[in-house]
Design a protein around this motif. Sequence first.
Motif, mmCIF file in Angstrom:
data_model
loop_
_atom_site.group_PDB
_atom_site.id
_atom_site.type_symbol
_atom_site.label_atom_id
_atom_site.label_comp_id
_atom_site.label_asym_id
_atom_site.label_seq_id
_atom_site.Cartn_x
_atom_site.Cartn_y
_atom_site.Cartn_z
ATOM 1 N N GLY A 86 0.753 -1.197 -0.072
ATOM 2 C CA GLY A 86 0.094 -0.080 0.017
ATOM 3 C C GLY A 86 0.753 1.221 -0.119
ATOM 4 O O GLY A 86 0.535 2.209 -0.638
ATOM 5 N N GLN A 87 1.770 1.306 0.803
ATOM 6 C CA GLN A 87 2.958 2.380 0.988
ATOM 7 C C GLN A 87 3.474 2.828 -0.378
ATOM 8 O O GLN A 87 3.608 3.740 -0.927
ATOM 9 C CB GLN A 87 4.017 2.232 1.827
ATOM 10 C CG GLN A 87 4.858 3.243 2.056
ATOM 11 C CD GLN A 87 4.056 4.604 2.759
ATOM 12 O OE1 GLN A 87 3.471 4.513 3.773
ATOM 13 N NE2 GLN A 87 4.152 5.526 1.907
ATOM 14 N N LEU A 88 3.989 1.659 -1.185
ATOM 15 C CA LEU A 88 4.563 1.728 -2.513
ATOM 16 C C LEU A 88 3.519 2.327 -3.575
ATOM 17 O O LEU A 88 4.019 3.200 -4.310
ATOM 18 C CB LEU A 88 5.065 0.274 -3.014
ATOM 19 C CG LEU A 88 6.420 0.024 -2.450
ATOM 20 C CD1 LEU A 88 6.529 -1.592 -2.764
ATOM 21 C CD2 LEU A 88 7.411 0.819 -2.755
ATOM 22 N N ILE A 112 11.416 3.128 -10.734
ATOM 23 C CA ILE A 112 11.802 2.044 -11.279
ATOM 24 C C ILE A 112 11.996 0.919 -10.010
ATOM 25 O O ILE A 112 11.541 0.020 -10.112
ATOM 26 C CB ILE A 112 12.982 2.204 -12.021
ATOM 27 C CG1 ILE A 112 12.846 2.813 -13.259
ATOM 28 C CG2 ILE A 112 13.628 0.754 -12.414
ATOM 29 C CD1 ILE A 112 13.951 3.357 -14.315
ATOM 30 N N ASP A 113 12.611 1.215 -9.032
ATOM 31 C CA ASP A 113 13.049 0.443 -7.937
ATOM 32 C C ASP A 113 11.558 0.101 -7.338
ATOM 33 O O ASP A 113 11.492 -1.171 -7.041
ATOM 34 C CB ASP A 113 13.820 1.216 -6.897
ATOM 35 C CG ASP A 113 15.172 1.200 -7.439
ATOM 36 O OD1 ASP A 113 15.754 0.501 -8.369
ATOM 37 O OD2 ASP A 113 16.128 2.083 -6.919
ATOM 38 N N GLU A 151 9.888 -3.625 -7.270
ATOM 39 C CA GLU A 151 9.423 -4.188 -5.912
ATOM 40 C C GLU A 151 7.875 -4.611 -5.858
ATOM 41 O O GLU A 151 7.382 -5.547 -5.374
ATOM 42 C CB GLU A 151 9.630 -3.317 -4.771
ATOM 43 C CG GLU A 151 9.611 -3.685 -3.071
ATOM 44 C CD GLU A 151 9.747 -2.930 -2.139
ATOM 45 O OE1 GLU A 151 9.610 -3.477 -0.877
ATOM 46 O OE2 GLU A 151 10.494 -1.880 -2.502
ATOM 47 N N LEU A 152 6.867 -3.875 -6.626
ATOM 48 C CA LEU A 152 5.590 -4.112 -6.633
ATOM 49 C C LEU A 152 5.247 -5.046 -7.415
ATOM 50 O O LEU A 152 4.490 -5.761 -7.252
ATOM 51 C CB LEU A 152 5.105 -2.649 -7.103
ATOM 52 C CG LEU A 152 4.140 -1.705 -5.981
ATOM 53 C CD1 LEU A 152 3.815 -0.451 -6.801
ATOM 54 C CD2 LEU A 152 3.324 -2.348 -5.175
ATOM 55 N N THR A 192 5.464 -12.867 -3.275
ATOM 56 C CA THR A 192 5.976 -12.996 -1.914
ATOM 57 C C THR A 192 4.553 -13.176 -0.899
ATOM 58 O O THR A 192 4.578 -13.932 0.029
ATOM 59 C CB THR A 192 6.879 -11.749 -1.634
ATOM 60 O OG1 THR A 192 8.008 -11.640 -2.235
ATOM 61 C CG2 THR A 192 7.433 -12.114 -0.025
ATOM 62 N N ILE A 193 3.840 -12.013 -1.353
ATOM 63 C CA ILE A 193 2.483 -12.207 -0.232
ATOM 64 C C ILE A 193 1.616 -13.278 -0.546
ATOM 65 O O ILE A 193 1.403 -13.837 0.470
ATOM 66 C CB ILE A 193 1.767 -10.886 -0.917
ATOM 67 C CG1 ILE A 193 2.266 -9.561 -0.319
ATOM 68 C CG2 ILE A 193 0.116 -10.960 0.009
ATOM 69 C CD1 ILE A 193 1.624 -8.086 -0.871
ATOM 70 N N ASP A 194 1.709 -14.063 -1.625
ATOM 71 C CA ASP A 194 1.090 -15.294 -2.028
ATOM 72 C C ASP A 194 1.523 -16.279 -1.314
ATOM 73 O O ASP A 194 0.860 -16.934 -0.539
ATOM 74 C CB ASP A 194 0.790 -15.279 -3.267
ATOM 75 C CG ASP A 194 -0.003 -16.606 -3.629
ATOM 76 O OD1 ASP A 194 -1.075 -16.793 -3.514
ATOM 77 O OD2 ASP A 194 0.496 -17.522 -4.262
#
Length: 206
Positions: A55-57, A110-111, A115-116, A122-124
């Motif tokens: 959410g922060q990203l 880009i970073d 990550e998004l 990773t969450i899954d």
Amino acid sequence: MKEKNLDKFERALEGKKVPIVTLDNKWYLLFDNNLKTFTMNSLEKKLNKLLGRQGQLYNDLKEMEAAKKTLMDKILENMNPNEDEVYGNVKNKKLDASQKLIRDLNSKMIDSEKELEELPNTIDTVNKMLLIEGMRICYNTMKDNKLKLTEIDEWIEKVRMQLKENVIRKQEIQDESNLMYSYMHDILGFEIVDLFDMYNEALPEE
């Protein structure tokens, strides 16, 4: 044995879309603090942290997009030709500063986008690990409950048999008292038995 079961469940869930369990309030109702293991608490915290990061990203990218647009507008303003050399130098410095900020923003974006892209997998993974741990707890609890229910059923059956025996025994005792009282009446008559009744409390039920 536990690790083999986890591997089996992980393979079974491959390619399956699993809802994020910590986003459902019923997940927290399903487990109280006595049921939760250390592993489960750790996975919950990790999953919620990953969701917060996601959410922060998204918010950061929106803010960076807005900031980039503002800088681009400033660059367009400072690109207008100007005869004043001093003023032109100031504009050039502002232009250079804005371009540097845009390059920094582009690098950060880009970073963040990279990550998004990686976060959902990773969450899954963490979500499925948490689900498997939670289901392990649930099925172990239900297995224990089944054993307890079997014990209770056996106790109920035993008590039911004892109750049935005591009901029969009670009827036999009552019949014995009634028959005895009837013979007393036959032998002594009502008047004499009534006199004895006045001084005795152990009368049979009618």
